[in-house]
Each structure stands twice: as structure tokens, then as C-alpha cells.
Design an enzyme around this catalytic site. Structure first.
Site, PDB file in Angstrom:
ATOM      1  N   CYS A  93     -65.052 -97.786   1.278  1.00 42.68           N
ATOM      2  CA  CYS A  93     -66.163 -97.529   2.265  1.00 42.68           C
ATOM      3  C   CYS A  93     -66.642 -96.217   2.347  1.00 42.68           C
ATOM      4  O   CYS A  93     -67.334 -95.611   1.807  1.00 42.68           O
ATOM      5  CB  CYS A  93     -65.473 -98.084   3.322  1.00 42.68           C
ATOM      6  SG  CYS A  93     -66.752 -99.013   4.345  1.00 42.68           S
ATOM      7  N   HIS A 190     -62.058-103.585   1.587  1.00 41.58           N
ATOM      8  CA  HIS A 190     -60.854-103.185   2.271  1.00 41.58           C
ATOM      9  C   HIS A 190     -59.833-104.584   1.832  1.00 41.58           C
ATOM     10  O   HIS A 190     -60.089-105.378   1.123  1.00 41.58           O
ATOM     11  CB  HIS A 190     -60.979-103.497   3.861  1.00 41.58           C
ATOM     12  CG  HIS A 190     -62.106-102.416   4.246  1.00 41.58           C
ATOM     13  ND1 HIS A 190     -61.614-101.173   4.191  1.00 41.58           N
ATOM     14  CD2 HIS A 190     -63.409-102.743   4.497  1.00 41.58           C
ATOM     15  CE1 HIS A 190     -62.819-100.468   4.691  1.00 41.58           C
ATOM     16  NE2 HIS A 190     -63.645-101.404   4.724  1.00 41.58           N
TER      17      HIS A 190
END
Lengths: 241, 486
Positions: A93, A190
Site C-alpha cells: 500500500c 493487506h
């Protein structure tokens, strides 16, 4: 045998259970009798010479600006040099975006990245949130959870991590997710990603060890919970998006 | 000083239609046995008259209290409502825990006549973090209570910074006549409430025991909001909450007006505390209230101090505070004990990493890995339905490593049971203590209970929808009542 894991900005860039990735690398090494040190590299701290695997997680906007500033110059160059020398790396990310050429926010100046990955990212109009399933050639099916409004476009100098089967991926348009350069992987997954994608975890681990110890084969582990978590996450992804 | 009663309103046809529709839908849903009927009627009423909540709350002569915070908002709002009732007030409250705008509107519609007269003089609203700015705008609260701001269900809210920014705008718009009751042990909340027009009543803990040795992995907001340096803590109580200061610029926790001290924790049962009204806002003398509270854990000490501060700001008598807290019992599902097949099950809701860490701390009796031993068989049931939050990344922020040293067998179940079992494996739980229970939750519950010796105690730690499933299964077997009858 010994492995040093460098956790880049661990106290600032750790918003979606990113710690799970470090735990996965650490435990999978220890279960095989390999000693592990986890070194957190904060703002102003230099990159040590003996790193096997880097981990770089996601952060909130305020933290990302501070981190972008810190990466300019020698520190960013040291990370790039380590990857060129064979170090493994996982960036998720915000960390992924900062390792590209730059990140362009909506209403602020572009944040320069270090250009380890040939890609650029910009703030998009929509937030992509939900489970993701990615098909890859090297590691089979990967599963994770995305939560980002950044849109990332890959250049010719990187390969995508894989093709998105469920979810939105890099930009919601071209069907790609993540990027791979040498032993470095960047992505929006994630989850935490590595505990339920053990093939990818072991590829990074092996790479990190090989940098200092030469070619090796990691003995298999009892992965029944990893396999069960992976299978149930793929099932939930197919049912929720 | 109570505001004057509003003048008698003219009949409001639109409001009347919205109320009638909400009431009918609610009765129909209950009659069909489809659940508590808490949100759908609000949706319908909201379509008919979007200003319903604003109109109803404007007719409450003693105004409205709004309670927000990641953890404890249900408990605090119930404590405040109980204290006000013990003080002789008639209270309207979204007690079922439906805390988005529509759910609040439905609860308030159900407690008003079709003519739009609320059946009470003061309102207590528990609100979701995301709905907080909108609810504050609609109801112009007399008192706002902010308990904490933790990482929770980021997939639903966006990131913490974004929420904090919206809260800052909402707080800045509060008038001078309003009171903000705020936990300044939370550096972010202290910063958000600094310099606002409304009166600030700061609360927190000042406690020698029950300190954490280090910041848990799930903790946020470690940086100074003024200069960016890392904050240090002279005392740390729950997650990042405590006596904090900035070593570089000197910014520090503001002085406390209402303070929790001398906290005694009695296992999974209850707690005692001395709550100091050090700087009472009513012009009275500083004094202290010795309270016993029928809910356990240090986080509930924070909740009791928050409720005391809010009740005090509303002019409630000290004896009403002491009496209501003494009689207080847990909110639906937060923590409860159930007798089932000659076993005692203690069920505690887990919904985010801070809450989960505090539950583990309560069950193991310490926050110190060196002395922790969990010996009681424990089932962790994790679902990822919309009401739980789809993203279970946060399980990796919970300090399950605390459990590695104990002897308790641990069981994982639910839609994300495999993720949970995997998390426990990476926390270092040996394989012989770890079981993944397949199948739906009622089946898993049967298997778990069969593994607990007769006469023994066991813990059950479910997420929200897992808790609903387990309660339904237990209720079908006669073990607990269904919640909307409470």
C-alpha cells in the site's frame, strides 16, 4: 544460519495489521531453526548492510509525507542497492507507492518516491475496499484485502505480481495487481498477506537468506492452518465481491 | 439550569406520517419474529421526514446527550441513561445500540406519540463514529461525550485522520452553551477539543497500578499533534490512553476535571474506583465519589468516569451516580455469563484490536506477558459480515502472544475461524493447544462445550454477528433471552 529483517518505519507505517507479514517471515524462519533479528528502521536511521528482507507497510497521509522526505538521498539509494544485490522486499500500500517514481495526491504537491519500482501512482476518485484474489504463475493463487484510493500504473521495467480475479487491483482498469522487480514485491494486499500465502512468504525468505548464504532449499512446514486460512479467504472473497 | 420548554408546536402532518410509518413497520417486524426491528423503521421514517430526529429532539425540554468513541459508547450511554433515571428524569435512549442516523431516528420515533411528543424530557444518543458529525448537526446536543478514538473497521470508515478531521469540524461548531466531556488521556481527542467555544470537561485516569509496560501493537497516535515528535507516557493505561507529554515542545495532557483513581479490578465480575470531581463545573466543592460498578476491566473504569462526568455536567446528584453505577450491568453481549449444560460460559464481545487486547488482559489478569497464564478453555469466533467489518487484518494487531505461555486449549470458529487459528499459530500457540472447529457456529459451539469439563468455566470471544449467532443458538437451547425483550 541467520536472517536480518528490516522493518521500514514500523511504528509509523503499520495500519492494517502489517505486522502480520513480519511475524510470518520471523516465525517461518525460526520454525526451521534459522535465527532472526527484526530491526526497525525509523526516520533518520540508516540502512544496515546485512539486511536479508525488507518490509515496508502502509501509513496514513501525515506519516507518508514524513517518510517520503526521509527516503530521499542516501537512504532510498541504499534500499535500491540492496535489492540490486539480491535482498528481498515486500512493500504494501503506502510503502508500495513510495517505492515507485512518485505519488500524486488530489490537492497537494506530488510525493517523490525512490523509483525502485518502475511505476507511478495517483489519488483516484474512488476507494477500492474488499477482498482480493490474484492469480500468479510463480506462487499460485494469492489472497488479501485491499483498501486504497491510489491508482497505480506499471511501466515496462516491472512485471505485475499477477492478474486480479476478484477485486480491483492496481488501478481497476488493466486487471493487474502489484509489481515485481528482482526479489522485491509491491502490492495493495493487506490481510496480513504472508501468513495466508506461505508460498510467497517462503520465496521472500529464501531470497533474503540467499543474499548472504548462497542458494538453498527451505524444508517444508506443516502449513495446514495457512492452507485453511487461504482457502476460506478465497471463498469469502468470491462471496463478498 | 434547564432550558425553557419549547412552545406548543402546531400539528406537523409530515412528522406524524413519518412516526406512524415507523411505528407500524417496527411492530410488523417484531410480529414476524425477524429481529429487534431497530433499523428498518428508521429507514422508512427517514424517507418520509428527514428532519424527524431534529424535530423530536427539539421537543425535549432538557436537551440531548450524544456519546461517541470507538470503544465503550454503548456502555457509557447506558450508564448515563441509568444515572439520569436514578436522578428522577424520564430518558429517551437508543438503547438497542442501533447507532446510525436512521437507527437513532427509529428509536426516538418509537419513544414518541404519533403527535410527535417524546415520552421523556432528556435524550441520550449513542452514535457511530462516522454518523457523529451528522447527528450533532441534527440534534444540537447540550452535552457531547467523547470516550476515545481507536483503529476500528477501517474498511468502513476510511482512515483515522479522516474521521478526526470531521470530528474537529463538528466540535468547533458546538456553541458556548454546550459542554464537551472528553477523555484527554487520548492525545488526539485532547487536540481536537483544544480551544473550542463549548465548555470542556476533561476526564482521565490517575492511577498507580494497572499500568501497561509498553505501548501495545494496536496503539495509534504516538506523535505530538503540535510538533510531530514522538510522545512519551508517564503512565499508560489502555492502548495509547494515559498521562502523555511531548518531550520536544512540552505539550502535555491537560489538567483533569474529573479523575478516576484507586481502581480495583475484580476479575470478570466488577470494579471499584474513586472518582474525583477535582474541578466540578457546577461551582461546588471538589469531592470524590466511591463507586462500585457491575462491569469488569480497566476499560470499564474509563466508561464509568466518562458517564460520571457527563451526568455531573447535566446536574445529576452524586447519590444518583453512585446508585446507578452500583446497579449497572453489562450491555447486551458486551460481557455476560451463561449457564449451559452444567458449564459456565463467559461471553465477551470483541470488535477491534484495542477492545480485544483489553478483554485478553481482563481474562488473564495482567497485561504482562511474563506473568500471564490463561488456563480456561477459550473459543474465539470471528465473522466478517458487513456488521463485523469485512477486513480482518486487525487480528494481526492483537497481542495474542500473551496467550502463548498459558495452558488453556484455544478453539477458533466462524467465517474467519481459519484465519483466527492461523493467527494463533503465528502467536506461538503450540499445535496441541489449538483446534479449528469447522462448520457453522451452532455446530462449533456444541463441539466446544463438549470439550469443556462439566462444572467448569469457559470463555467465548465472538465478533458482533458471531455473538448474535451464538446467542441465538444458546437461546434456542434455553440458555439466554433474546435481546430486544430487555
Amino acid at each position: 544460519m541467520h536472517l536480518t529483517i528490516a522493518w521500514l518505519y514500523g511504528s509509523k507505517m503499520n495500519i492494517y495489521g502489517d505486522r502480520g507479514n513480519v511475524l510470518a517471515l520471523t516465525q517461518r524462519a525460526r520454525w526451521r531453526g534459522i535465527g532472526v533479528d527484526v530491526v526497525e528502521i525509523g526516520i533518520g536511521q540508516p540502512i544496515p548492510p546485512n539486511v536479508g528482507v525488507f518490509f515496508f507497510g502502509g501509513g496514513q497521509d501525515q506519516e507518508q509525507i514524513a517518510v517520503s522526505n526521509d527516503l530521499r538521498g542516501a537512504k532510498g539509494a541504499a534500499i535500491k542497492a540492496a535489492v540490486e544485490d539480491g535482498a528481498a522486499l515486500l512493500a504494501v500500500c503506502g510503502g508500495y507507492q513510495l517505492l515507485g517514481h512518485e505519488y500524486r495526491p488530489h490537492d497537494a504537491a506530488p510525493l517523490p518516491g525512490i523509483g525502485l519500482f518502475d511505476l507511478v501512482s495517483e489519488a483516484g476518485p474512488e476507494r477500492f475496499i474488499g477482498n482480493v484474489v490474484v492469480e500468479t504463475e510463480r506462487w499460485g493463487t494469492l489472497v488479501g484485502f485491499e483498501n486504497h484510493s491510489g491508482l497505480t500504473v506499471l511501466g515496462p521495467g516491472v512485471a505485475p505480481l499477477g492478474r486480479v480475479r476478484v477485486g480491483r487491483g492496481n488501478n481497476g482498469h488493466d486487471g493487474t495487481e502489484g509489481a515485481v522487480y528482482r526479489r522485491a514485491v509491491g502490492c495493495y494486499l493487506h490481510g496480513a498477506l504472508l501468513p495466508k500465502n506461505p508460498a510467497l512468504a517462503d520465496w521472500l525468505l529464501a531470497g533474503g537468506l540467499e543474499r548472504h548464504h548462497g542458494p538453498l532449499e527451505l524444508p517444508p512446514l506443516d502449513d495446514r492452518y495457512e492452507v485453511a486460512a487461504h482457502a476460506s479467504a478465497v471463498g469469502r472473497a468470491e462471496r463478498t465481491r | 439550569m434547564a432550558p425553557e420548554s419549547p412552545s406548543r408546536p402546531r400539528p406537523d402532518l409530515r412528522l406524524g406520517a413519518a412516526l406512524a410509518a415507523a411505528k407500524l413497520t417496527s411492530s410488523a417486524i417484531r410480529a414476524l419474529g425477524r429481529g429487534g426491528g431497530t433499523a428498518a423503521p428508521g429507514l422508512l421514517a427517514d424517507r418520509l421526514d428527514p428532519a424527524l430526529l431534529a424535530k423530536l429532539t427539539a421537543r425535549l425540554p432538557r436537551g440531548v446527550v450524544v456519546v461517541a468513541g470507538t470503544n465503550g459508547k454503548t456502555t457509557v450511554s447506558r450508564m448515563v441513561a441509568d444515572i439520569l433515571e436514578a436522578d428522577g428524569s424520564r430518558v429517551i435512549h437508543n438503547r438497542s445500540g442501533s447507532n446510525l442516523v436512521r437507527g437513532v431516528a427509529a428509536a426516538f420515533a418509537a419513544q414518541a406519540s404519533v403527535g410527535g411528543d417524546p415520552r421523556g424530557e432528556i435524550g441520550v444518543i449513542e452514535t457511530d463514529e462516522a454518523a457523529f458529525p451528522e447527528i450533532v448537526r441534527l440534534v444540537s446536543p447540550r452535552v457531547v461525550v467523547l470516550n476515545n478514538l481507536f483503529r476500528d473497521q477501517l474498511d468502513r470508515y476510511g482512515e483515522l485522520d479522516a474521521i478526526a478531521t470531521k470530528w474537529r469540524v463538528a466540535l468547533a461548531a458546538l456553541p458556548e452553551t454546550a459542554t464537551l466531556v472528553v477523555n484527554v488521556d487520548d492525545p488526539a481527542l485532547a487536540s481536537l477539543s483544544d480551544g473550542i467555544a463549548a465548555r470542556r470537561l476533561a476526564f482521565g485516569l490517575d492511577e498507580g497500578r494497572h499500568r501497561l509496560v509498553s505501548l501495545p501493537h494496536a496503539a495509534d497516535a504516538a506523535a505530538c499533534r503540535r510538533c510531530g515528535a514522538d510522545l512519551v507516557h508517564d503512565a499508560l493505561y489502555v492502548s495509547h490512553l494515559g498521562a502523555w507529554r511531548c518531550p520536544r515542545c512540552g505539550l502535555a495532557r491537560p489538567p483533569l476535571d474529573i479523575v478516576g483513581r484507586h481502581i480495583e479490578l475484580h476479575g470478570v465480575e466488577s470494579l471499584r474506583a474513586r472518582i474525583g470531581l477535582d474541578r466540578p463545573g457546577d461551582g461546588g466543592q471538589p469531592r470524590a465519589l466511591d463507586v462500585s460498578v457491575g462491569v469488569p476491566g480497566l476499560y470499564n473504569a474509563y466508561n464509568a468516569v466518562a458517564a460520571t462526568a457527563a451526568a455531573h455536567a447535566l446536574g445529576a446528584a452524586d447519590h444518583a451516580i453512585v446508585r446507578a453505577l452500583g446497579a449497572f450491568r453489562s450491555a447486551f453481549g458486551r460481557i455476560e455469563r451463561v449457564q449451559f449444560r452444567d458449564r459456565t460460559l463467559t461471553m465477551a464481545l470483541v470488535k477491534n484490536p484495542v477492545g480485544f487486547n483489553e478483554v485478553l488482559r481482563m481474562l488473564t489478569g495482567t497485561g504482562d506477558p511474563a506473568t500471564t497464564t490463561l488456563t480456561v478453555p477459550t473459543l474465539i469466533a470471528i465473522n466478517d459480515l458487513a456488521a463485523d467489518g469485512r477486513d480482518f487484518s486487525w487480528l494481526w494487531d492483537v497481542d495474542f502472544e500473551l496467550l502463548a505461555g498459558g495452558t488453556a486449549p484455544l478453539f477458533a470458529a466462524g467465517l474467519r475461524g481459519p484465519d483466527m487459528a492461523n493467527r494463533l499459530r503465528y502467536a506461538g500457540i503450540p499445535p496441541e493447544r489449538l483446534t479449528l472447529l469447522p462448520g457453522d457456529l451452532p455446530t462449533a459451539l456444541e463441539a466446544f462445550v463438549a470439550a469443556v469439563p462439566e462444572g467448569a468455566t469457559a470463555y467465548v470471544l465472538p465478533t458482533y454477528t458471531a455473538m448474535l449467532d451464538l446467542r441465538r443458538a444458546l437461546a434456542a437451547l434455553g440458555a439466554v433471552e433474546t435481546f430486544w425483550k430487555q
